[in-house]
Design a protein around this motif. Structure first.
Motif, PDB file in Angstrom:
ATOM      1  N   SER A 114      -8.342   1.113 -37.306  1.00  0.00           N
ATOM      2  CA  SER A 114      -8.908   0.567 -36.283  1.00  0.00           C
ATOM      3  C   SER A 114      -9.440  -0.494 -36.359  1.00  0.00           C
ATOM      4  O   SER A 114      -9.468  -1.417 -35.500  1.00  0.00           O
ATOM      5  CB  SER A 114      -9.215   1.861 -35.523  1.00  0.00           C
ATOM      6  N   LEU A 115     -10.701  -0.445 -37.349  1.00  0.00           N
ATOM      7  CA  LEU A 115     -11.627  -1.786 -37.323  1.00  0.00           C
ATOM      8  C   LEU A 115     -10.733  -3.037 -37.865  1.00  0.00           C
ATOM      9  O   LEU A 115     -11.122  -3.941 -37.069  1.00  0.00           O
ATOM     10  CB  LEU A 115     -12.596  -1.449 -38.608  1.00  0.00           C
ATOM     11  N   ARG A 116      -9.604  -2.740 -38.567  1.00  0.00           N
ATOM     12  CA  ARG A 116      -8.848  -4.066 -38.811  1.00  0.00           C
ATOM     13  C   ARG A 116      -8.027  -4.294 -37.579  1.00  0.00           C
ATOM     14  O   ARG A 116      -8.040  -5.472 -37.464  1.00  0.00           O
ATOM     15  CB  ARG A 116      -8.194  -3.865 -40.117  1.00  0.00           C
ATOM     16  N   ALA A 117      -7.565  -3.443 -36.816  1.00  0.00           N
ATOM     17  CA  ALA A 117      -6.850  -3.580 -35.770  1.00  0.00           C
ATOM     18  C   ALA A 117      -7.616  -4.240 -34.619  1.00  0.00           C
ATOM     19  O   ALA A 117      -7.138  -5.201 -33.827  1.00  0.00           O
ATOM     20  CB  ALA A 117      -5.999  -2.356 -35.296  1.00  0.00           C
ATOM     21  N   GLU A 118      -9.068  -3.951 -34.613  1.00  0.00           N
ATOM     22  CA  GLU A 118      -9.973  -4.494 -33.591  1.00  0.00           C
ATOM     23  C   GLU A 118     -10.253  -5.682 -34.031  1.00  0.00           C
ATOM     24  O   GLU A 118     -10.943  -6.471 -33.412  1.00  0.00           O
ATOM     25  CB  GLU A 118     -11.024  -3.726 -33.353  1.00  0.00           C
ATOM     26  N   GLY A 119      -9.741  -6.345 -35.244  1.00  0.00           N
ATOM     27  CA  GLY A 119     -10.012  -7.864 -35.525  1.00  0.00           C
ATOM     28  C   GLY A 119     -11.338  -7.993 -36.584  1.00  0.00           C
ATOM     29  O   GLY A 119     -11.613  -8.971 -36.738  1.00  0.00           O
ATOM     30  N   TYR A 120     -11.986  -6.814 -36.788  1.00  0.00           N
ATOM     31  CA  TYR A 120     -13.065  -6.842 -37.668  1.00  0.00           C
ATOM     32  C   TYR A 120     -12.589  -7.436 -39.210  1.00  0.00           C
ATOM     33  O   TYR A 120     -11.698  -6.679 -39.690  1.00  0.00           O
ATOM     34  CB  TYR A 120     -13.874  -5.524 -37.513  1.00  0.00           C
ATOM     35  N   GLU A 121     -13.345  -8.379 -39.643  1.00  0.00           N
ATOM     36  CA  GLU A 121     -12.995  -8.954 -40.771  1.00  0.00           C
ATOM     37  C   GLU A 121     -13.795  -8.869 -41.878  1.00  0.00           C
ATOM     38  O   GLU A 121     -13.509  -9.479 -43.034  1.00  0.00           O
ATOM     39  CB  GLU A 121     -12.565 -10.628 -40.596  1.00  0.00           C
ATOM     40  N   GLY A 122     -14.975  -8.398 -41.661  1.00  0.00           N
ATOM     41  CA  GLY A 122     -15.945  -8.285 -42.578  1.00  0.00           C
ATOM     42  C   GLY A 122     -16.025  -7.205 -43.667  1.00  0.00           C
ATOM     43  O   GLY A 122     -14.789  -6.481 -43.534  1.00  0.00           O
ATOM     44  N   PRO A 123     -16.849  -7.107 -44.527  1.00  0.00           N
ATOM     45  CA  PRO A 123     -16.678  -6.198 -45.518  1.00  0.00           C
ATOM     46  C   PRO A 123     -16.819  -4.558 -45.126  1.00  0.00           C
ATOM     47  O   PRO A 123     -17.435  -4.486 -44.162  1.00  0.00           O
ATOM     48  CB  PRO A 123     -17.836  -6.433 -46.669  1.00  0.00           C
ATOM     49  N   ILE A 124     -16.061  -3.802 -45.757  1.00  0.00           N
ATOM     50  CA  ILE A 124     -16.213  -2.219 -45.263  1.00  0.00           C
ATOM     51  C   ILE A 124     -16.570  -1.721 -46.654  1.00  0.00           C
ATOM     52  O   ILE A 124     -15.674  -1.550 -47.668  1.00  0.00           O
ATOM     53  CB  ILE A 124     -14.798  -1.687 -44.648  1.00  0.00           C
ATOM     54  N   THR A 125     -17.444  -0.914 -46.608  1.00  0.00           N
ATOM     55  CA  THR A 125     -17.590   0.160 -47.702  1.00  0.00           C
ATOM     56  C   THR A 125     -17.552   1.551 -47.505  1.00  0.00           C
ATOM     57  O   THR A 125     -18.075   2.014 -46.639  1.00  0.00           O
ATOM     58  CB  THR A 125     -19.146  -0.005 -48.312  1.00  0.00           C
TER      59      THR A 125
ATOM     60  N   GLU B  15      -6.499  -3.466 -50.565  1.00  0.00           N
ATOM     61  CA  GLU B  15      -5.593  -4.334 -49.404  1.00  0.00           C
ATOM     62  C   GLU B  15      -6.334  -4.664 -48.031  1.00  0.00           C
ATOM     63  O   GLU B  15      -6.242  -5.783 -47.344  1.00  0.00           O
ATOM     64  CB  GLU B  15      -3.978  -3.922 -49.225  1.00  0.00           C
ATOM     65  N   SER B  16      -6.966  -3.819 -47.775  1.00  0.00           N
ATOM     66  CA  SER B  16      -7.725  -3.803 -46.366  1.00  0.00           C
ATOM     67  C   SER B  16      -9.047  -4.030 -46.621  1.00  0.00           C
ATOM     68  O   SER B  16      -9.847  -4.006 -45.479  1.00  0.00           O
ATOM     69  CB  SER B  16      -7.812  -2.215 -45.806  1.00  0.00           C
ATOM     70  N   GLY B  17      -9.352  -4.728 -47.789  1.00  0.00           N
ATOM     71  CA  GLY B  17     -10.898  -5.290 -47.981  1.00  0.00           C
ATOM     72  C   GLY B  17     -11.652  -4.008 -47.962  1.00  0.00           C
ATOM     73  O   GLY B  17     -13.058  -4.326 -47.262  1.00  0.00           O
ATOM     74  N   VAL B  18     -11.563  -2.757 -48.482  1.00  0.00           N
ATOM     75  CA  VAL B  18     -12.492  -1.828 -48.528  1.00  0.00           C
ATOM     76  C   VAL B  18     -12.737  -1.715 -49.871  1.00  0.00           C
ATOM     77  O   VAL B  18     -12.024  -1.604 -50.866  1.00  0.00           O
ATOM     78  CB  VAL B  18     -11.714  -0.537 -48.117  1.00  0.00           C
ATOM     79  N   THR B  19     -14.079  -1.501 -50.122  1.00  0.00           N
ATOM     80  CA  THR B  19     -14.765  -1.284 -51.585  1.00  0.00           C
ATOM     81  C   THR B  19     -15.079   0.177 -51.396  1.00  0.00           C
ATOM     82  O   THR B  19     -15.909   0.486 -50.621  1.00  0.00           O
ATOM     83  CB  THR B  19     -16.152  -2.027 -51.501  1.00  0.00           C
ATOM     84  N   ALA B  20     -14.167   0.928 -52.071  1.00  0.00           N
ATOM     85  CA  ALA B  20     -14.241   2.295 -51.864  1.00  0.00           C
ATOM     86  C   ALA B  20     -14.991   3.005 -53.375  1.00  0.00           C
ATOM     87  O   ALA B  20     -14.916   2.520 -54.367  1.00  0.00           O
ATOM     88  CB  ALA B  20     -12.755   3.161 -51.793  1.00  0.00           C
ATOM     89  N   TYR B  21     -15.913   3.928 -52.985  1.00  0.00           N
ATOM     90  CA  TYR B  21     -16.573   4.772 -53.989  1.00  0.00           C
ATOM     91  C   TYR B  21     -16.272   6.007 -53.932  1.00  0.00           C
ATOM     92  O   TYR B  21     -16.519   6.715 -53.073  1.00  0.00           O
ATOM     93  CB  TYR B  21     -18.010   4.583 -53.926  1.00  0.00           C
ATOM     94  N   TRP B  22     -15.377   6.602 -54.900  1.00  0.00           N
ATOM     95  CA  TRP B  22     -14.830   7.953 -54.864  1.00  0.00           C
ATOM     96  C   TRP B  22     -15.970   8.784 -55.650  1.00  0.00           C
ATOM     97  O   TRP B  22     -16.642   8.301 -56.471  1.00  0.00           O
ATOM     98  CB  TRP B  22     -13.489   8.182 -55.452  1.00  0.00           C
ATOM     99  N   GLY B  23     -15.720   9.971 -55.502  1.00  0.00           N
ATOM    100  CA  GLY B  23     -16.763  10.784 -56.401  1.00  0.00           C
ATOM    101  C   GLY B  23     -18.113  10.584 -56.091  1.00  0.00           C
ATOM    102  O   GLY B  23     -19.180  10.729 -57.025  1.00  0.00           O
ATOM    103  N   THR B  24     -18.531   9.970 -55.072  1.00  0.00           N
ATOM    104  CA  THR B  24     -19.962   9.612 -54.755  1.00  0.00           C
ATOM    105  C   THR B  24     -20.461  10.003 -53.621  1.00  0.00           C
ATOM    106  O   THR B  24     -19.705  10.028 -52.521  1.00  0.00           O
ATOM    107  CB  THR B  24     -19.994   7.950 -54.727  1.00  0.00           C
ATOM    108  N   ARG B  25     -21.680  10.474 -53.501  1.00  0.00           N
ATOM    109  CA  ARG B  25     -22.300  11.227 -52.462  1.00  0.00           C
ATOM    110  C   ARG B  25     -23.457  10.353 -51.803  1.00  0.00           C
ATOM    111  O   ARG B  25     -24.225   9.680 -52.671  1.00  0.00           O
ATOM    112  CB  ARG B  25     -22.941  12.508 -52.865  1.00  0.00           C
TER     113      ARG B  25
END
Ligand SMILES: Cc1cc2nc3c(=O)[nH]c(=O)nc-3n(C[C@H](O)[C@H](O)[C@H](O)COP(=O)(O)OP(=O)(O)OC[C@H]3O[C@@H](n4cnc5c(N)ncnc54)[C@H](O)[C@@H]3O)c2cc1C
Ligand code: FES
Lengths: 407, 106
Positions: free
Chosen positions: A20-31, A70-80
């Motif tokens: 939804s953030l991308r669909a709303e036009g947000y182009e900045g970074p997502i963590t 592809e969605s410009g997301v920096t993902a940290y799995w296994g991280t709390r």
């Protein structure tokens, strides 16, 4: 400060928020910060087809692995995430990193309620919330095994149905005097009790578990009434608690869930929350709700994404749920809390198809539909309209559900 | 792989490679085609995965069952071409199929 959106929790709500953030036009970074070692997946199959082994991980993951990059997301799995520093506007994680944010989304979900009786730490006692829980349960899921399920709610009963099909000897213990007591009328509870008993499940109500016995591994469940239920494996399904600690420690308002407004904003304008972790207003019922459903996670996440980019798309929908047990599909539209009349359409005593309409002073609050898609679909529409219904018309099956409102 | 094109309500097209044996709904959501909510993940319980399949492709798909038909009957934007995409298994016969999508799933 530069724009940067951080999402804590990587479940159903988080995944929707990214789209939804991308669909709303947000182009900045997502963590994205997720405690589990898996990218977002669907939980409902964990007590249904995935537990049964009918579908694998590839059919429960919500997105292909490549989606996040592809969605410009920096993902940290296994991280709390361990702390939200609202003054510095950054999130601290257990790997020692800081993640600065301009806007933050809390999508932390819920955790299982644990049973705190002697012997609770014995091996073979399981809960069910995550994929790893399913793997642990499946290890003991062998034909002929004896399984005791503590709690006759949706999850306990869904697991009972899957286990029974697998040839496991299943006993369900419920403290209340009927199953699913929290959400449905006795008519529906009694129908499900019959369904499970006919399938060969031993179902006991009014039984309170007071302890577990065994040498290292669970061998019996003991009740307060002094009964012993011998077993090889135990599943405890006694509800969930919203994950609100981070929010609470950061000084955000928490009241039976992270308190948010209709636009999913917390008491800090730069922080939104969505999904199982929130308590939110609902105009249809006129009071605050805390829901545990996929629909709620998805729709509230859409609203939160809009708020994070400065738009207002209030969330105000009829809640709905479903449950699959054996060949019976339960669909619930709305919330029946506070009903004065439960009106039945169809015959709950024989067969497997009927619906219960919950009215409060004539107004429709909710519909439980058992193998009754029309009643469910129409129920959703009528609850949203706050329709007033005549019980006599509801009971009369010669009147189509589309004609329930008298002209 | 079967090539399927999803056309959004505003005309935006997404052509994807759908794996045989999965459902159209899964193929679409996994490949980030927007506009399919699929709240229930394919349990035929939500009707938020509705699409329009043009008449000429109909006989290439499995027939519609009563549950799906009833759910569709109550969808706001449904018409005679509507299907629930979670109830359609992808097969090689669908290669080149073009599917259109409703304005919204609610
Ligand atoms: C077995 C089972 C069956 C279900 N069946 C149904 C059903 O039939 N229908 C229905 O509508 N709903 C069902 N539900 C409920 C539904 O799955 C949830 O309502 C939904 O997953 C909520 O989504 P969420 O994003 O709010 O939370 P979740 O999906 O729980 O995601 C939250 C994530 O955040 C992570 N997290 C929490 N704290 C932190 C932290 N500090 N740092 C990093 N990560 C963190 C958690 O580990 C988790 O991965 C079921 C749930 C279960 C467990
Ligand atoms: S995904 Fe719910 S009906 Fe298709």
């Amino acid at each position: 400060m530069e724009e940067a959106i951080v999402i804590i929790g990587a479940g159903q709500a988080a995944c929707q928020a990214i789209m939804s953030l991308r669909a709303e036009g947000y182009e900045g970074p997502i963590t994205l910060i997720g405690e589990e070692n898996y990218a977002p997946y669907q939980r409902p199959p964990l007590s249904k087809k995935f537990l049964a082994g009918e579908i694998g991980y590839d059919r429960v993951e919500l997105k292909a692995e490549s989606f996040y990059a592809e969605s410009g997301v920096t993902a940290y799995w296994g991280t709390r995430a361990t702390e939200i520093d609202r003054r510095a506007k950054r999130v601290l994680t257990n790997d020692g990193r800081y993640h600065p944010y301009s806007k933050l989304l809390l999508a932390t979900g819920a955790q299982v309620r644990e049973i705190n009786v002697p012997g609770f730490e014995l091996e073979g006692i399981h809960y069910l919330r995550n994929i790893e829980d399913v793997h642990a349960i499946q290890a003991g899921f062998k034909p002929g095994a004896r399984m005791v399920i503590v709690g006759g709610g949706y999850i306990g009963l869904e697991v009972a149905a899957v286990a029974k099909k697998r040839g496991i000897d299943v006993t369900v213990l419920e403290t209340a005097d009927r199953v699913m007591a929290r959400v449905v009328d006795p008519i529906v509870s009694h129908f499900y009790e019959r369904l499970h008993r006919e399938a060969g499940v031993t179902l006991r109500t009014g039984v309170t578990v007071s302890g577990f016995e065994g040498e290292g591994k669970v061998a019996a469940v003991v009740s307060g009434e002094g009964e012993r239920f011998a077993c090889d494996i135990v599943l405890v399904g006694i509800g969930v608690i919203p994950n609100t600690d981070l929010a609470h420690e950061a000084g955000l308002e928490v009241a039976n869930g992270i308190a948010v407004d209709a636009c999913a904003r917390t008491s800090d304008p730069d922080i939104c929350a969505a999904g199982d972790c929130t308590s939110h207003p609902n105009d249809i019922y006129g009071h605050k709700l805390r829901l545990e459903s996929v629909h709620n996670a998805i729709e509230q996440a859409k609203t939160a994404a809009a708020s994070l980019v400065g738009k207002e798309k209030p969330y105000n929908q009829v809640p709905w749920f479903w449950s699959d047990q054996y060949d019976v599909k339960l669909q619930i539209a709305g919330l029946s809390t506070g009903y004065t009349d439960a009106v039945v359409r169809g015959d709950p005593e024989s067969g497997k198809s009927f619906a219960v309409f919950y009215l409060k002073d004539g107004q429709l609050l909710a519909v439980d539909a058992i193998n009754r898609a029309p009643e469910f679909m129409m129920g959703k529409i009528l609850v949203a309209q706050k329709a007033a219904l005549d019980p006599a018309r509801i009971k009369d099956e010669s009147i189509s559900v589309k004609e329930l409102v008298a002209k | 792989m079967t090539k399927i094109t999803f056309v959004e309500h505003d005309g935006t097209e997404h052509t994807i490679d759908a794996a045989e044996g999965t459902t159209l709904m899964e193929a679409a959501t996994k490949n980030s085609v927007p506009g399919i909510d699929a709240d229930c993940g394919g349990a035929c319980a939500c009707a938020t995965c509705m699409v329009y399949v043009p008449a000429e492709w109909k006989d290439k798909l499995e027939a519609i069952d009563t549950m799906e038909e009833t759910m569709l009957d109550f969808c706001e934007h449904s018409d005679e071409n509507s299907r629930l995409s979670c109830q359609i298994k992808v097969t090689a016969d669908m290669d080149g199929m073009r599917i259109t999508m409703p304005e919204s799933q609610h």
